[in-house]
Scaffold this motif. Structure first.
Motif, PDB file in Angstrom:
ATOM      1  N   GLU A 290       0.818  -1.204   0.000  1.00 24.97           N
ATOM      2  CA  GLU A 290       0.000   0.000   0.000  1.00 24.97           C
ATOM      3  C   GLU A 290       0.858   1.262   0.000  1.00 24.97           C
ATOM      4  N   SER A 291       2.042   1.176   0.557  1.00 23.83           N
ATOM      5  CA  SER A 291       2.916   2.351   0.624  1.00 23.83           C
ATOM      6  C   SER A 291       3.331   2.854  -0.754  1.00 23.83           C
ATOM      7  N   LEU A 292       3.198   2.022  -1.776  1.00 18.74           N
ATOM      8  CA  LEU A 292       3.592   2.402  -3.131  1.00 18.74           C
ATOM      9  C   LEU A 292       2.409   2.792  -4.010  1.00 18.74           C
ATOM     10  N   TRP A 293       1.204   2.734  -3.475  1.00 15.32           N
ATOM     11  CA  TRP A 293       0.042   3.099  -4.285  1.00 15.32           C
ATOM     12  C   TRP A 293       0.165   4.542  -4.767  1.00 15.32           C
ATOM     13  N   GLY A 294      -0.397   4.794  -5.956  1.00 14.53           N
ATOM     14  CA  GLY A 294      -0.469   6.147  -6.465  1.00 14.53           C
ATOM     15  C   GLY A 294      -1.600   6.919  -5.811  1.00 14.53           C
ATOM     16  N   ARG A 295      -1.738   8.182  -6.209  1.00 18.56           N
ATOM     17  CA  ARG A 295      -2.780   9.023  -5.620  1.00 18.56           C
ATOM     18  C   ARG A 295      -3.567   9.722  -6.719  1.00 18.56           C
ATOM     19  N   VAL A 296      -4.854   9.883  -6.452  1.00 23.08           N
ATOM     20  CA  VAL A 296      -5.774  10.578  -7.348  1.00 23.08           C
ATOM     21  C   VAL A 296      -6.298  11.806  -6.628  1.00 23.08           C
ATOM     22  N   GLY A 297      -6.258  12.955  -7.260  1.00 24.61           N
ATOM     23  CA  GLY A 297      -6.782  14.155  -6.626  1.00 24.61           C
ATOM     24  C   GLY A 297      -6.529  15.377  -7.469  1.00 24.61           C
ATOM     25  N   SER A 298      -6.750  16.553  -6.864  1.00 20.35           N
ATOM     26  CA  SER A 298      -6.559  17.815  -7.578  1.00 20.35           C
ATOM     27  C   SER A 298      -6.175  18.903  -6.591  1.00 20.35           C
ATOM     28  N   GLY A 299      -5.341  19.820  -7.049  1.00 19.36           N
ATOM     29  CA  GLY A 299      -5.055  21.015  -6.278  1.00 19.36           C
ATOM     30  C   GLY A 299      -3.913  20.937  -5.296  1.00 19.36           C
ATOM     31  N   GLU A 300      -3.320  19.753  -5.096  1.00 20.64           N
ATOM     32  CA  GLU A 300      -2.223  19.637  -4.130  1.00 20.64           C
ATOM     33  C   GLU A 300      -1.307  18.510  -4.553  1.00 20.64           C
ATOM     34  N   SER A 301      -0.041  18.617  -4.180  1.00 23.02           N
ATOM     35  CA  SER A 301       0.925  17.578  -4.517  1.00 23.02           C
ATOM     36  C   SER A 301       0.605  16.289  -3.771  1.00 23.02           C
TER      37      SER A 301
END
Length: 363
Positions: A290-301
């Motif tokens: 889980e520590s290597l999962w990517g991230r989905v989002g907007s507006g922040e690093s």
């Protein structure tokens, strides 16, 4: 064209001849073939005594041949030939195999030019034989996850796709992959570039134009070791693709920017490292922590907690050869056609011209 399904006596597996037992043959093809229901590794072709010993140790029942001619002399005893030898041999060996009436899997790049790839495709279609290209990174964990996100509309309309296949190898290792001889089809543009361009075309469709920069950075290097490719797709998506052996700080493997969200993923799929370590497909194959999962989002690093963690789907290289077996035994679809590979070679050829002439090439 898939070709006519092959019948086997009493359900016995298809007999596979593997040409080449270097990195591609020993790490990728042989273990995946051996792990695939419906396939059996019958013969390994290598003239290197150490590699012959390695093949026999790993697959005690395998037959050995010193040259491809020895293999083709008994073509009637085989059902599939896999070509994992140096790039410059791909076209002549694939042609010989098809002319001998054998289905063929060829490691990437299938050829040095798109024209050669299309000639092989036409020959395979004429003979009604499978000709498939081993683009294994269509089954990387991050790529499978990104396809899922796109299919679900999680990112909105994609505007830019950034893909990096970067390494830190400040000293050349030598060998044909780093040779400056054009006949060897070496360099990162055709090596790692074959992967990132294929992925971009699968995700976002045909290329309308190509711009590229290629450099030779390392002392003693003979061919490109730091390359950037920009593709404008016909649908307007822009792909920015980086392949490098000279990257002291690695960037994200993927950064995908859409109208509603972005996806950022660091780290390489674990399957190659697992295969190199002698692990074989089984329960839990291709999974990452889980520590290597990517991230989905907007507006922040994503590095400062922006967005949500996106579970990475397990990588699945075994799916490629499972699809090959299904194509041969049941008439299923070819997992990667030579004409798809030719489209990627159109882009690679355009990139080489762009870098040389310092122009944007329209396809």
């Amino acid at each position: 064209m898939t070709g006519t399904p092959l019948g086997t006596a009493s359900g016995s597996p298809l007999r596979v001849g593997l040409v080449g037992y270097g990195l591609a043959g020993s790490v990728f093809h042989a273990p995946l073939i051996a792990a695939t229901e419906g396939l059996a590794l019958d013969t390994v072709v290598t003239s290197n005594p150490e590699r012959q010993q390695q093949a026999r140790a790993e697959f005690p029942d395998v037959r050995l041949a010193a040259t491809p001619d020895e293999l083709f002399d008994r073509a009637a005893e085989l059902d599939l030939v896999v070509i994992a030898s140096p790039n410059k041999t791909h076209v002549p060996l694939a042609r010989t195999a098809l002319e001998a009436g054998l289905p063929v899997v060829v490691d990437k790049p299938v050829a040095g030019t798109a024209a050669e790839a299309r000639e092989l495709a036409a020959l395979a279609e004429e003979r009604e034989l499978l000709l498939s290209v081993f683009q294994n990174r269509r089954w990387d964990n991050d790529f499978l996850t990104l396809r899922k996100l796109l299919n679900e509309g999680e990112l909105g309309d994609v505007w830019r796709f950034e893909s990096r296949f970067e390494r830190w190898r400040p000293k050349p290792k030598g060998g044909w992959r780093e040779s400056g001889d054009p006949a060897e089809i070496g360099g990162l543009l055709y090596d790692l570039g074959s992967h990132v361009v294929d992925q971009a075309l699968v995700l976002f469709g045909p290329a309308a134009s190509v711009y590229a920069e290629t450099d030779i950075r390392r002392p003693g290097a003979e061919t490109d070791d730091d390359t950037f490719i920009a593709i404008t797709h016909t649908n307007g998506v822009r792909s920015h693709l980086y392949v490098s052996a000279t990257t002291a700080q690695l960037g994200p493997r993927f950064r995908v920017l859409g109208s509603t969200a972005g996806y950022v993923k660091y780290g390489l799929d674990p399957q190659e490292a697992a295969l190199r370590d002698g692990l074989r497909p089984g329960p839990g194959w291709g999974a990452e922590p889980e520590s290597l999962w990517g991230r989905v989002g907007s507006g922040e690093s994503p590095l400062t907690g922006g967005g949500r963690a996106e579970p990475t789907l397990p990588g699945d290289y075994p799916a490629y050869y499972a699809a090959v077996a299904k194509a041969l035994l049941e008439g299923g679809p070819n997992p990667v056609t030579a004409r798809e590979a030719a489209a990627a070679l159109d882009v690679l050829e355009a990139a080489r011209r762009s870098a040389r002439e310092k122009v944007t090439v329209t396809l």
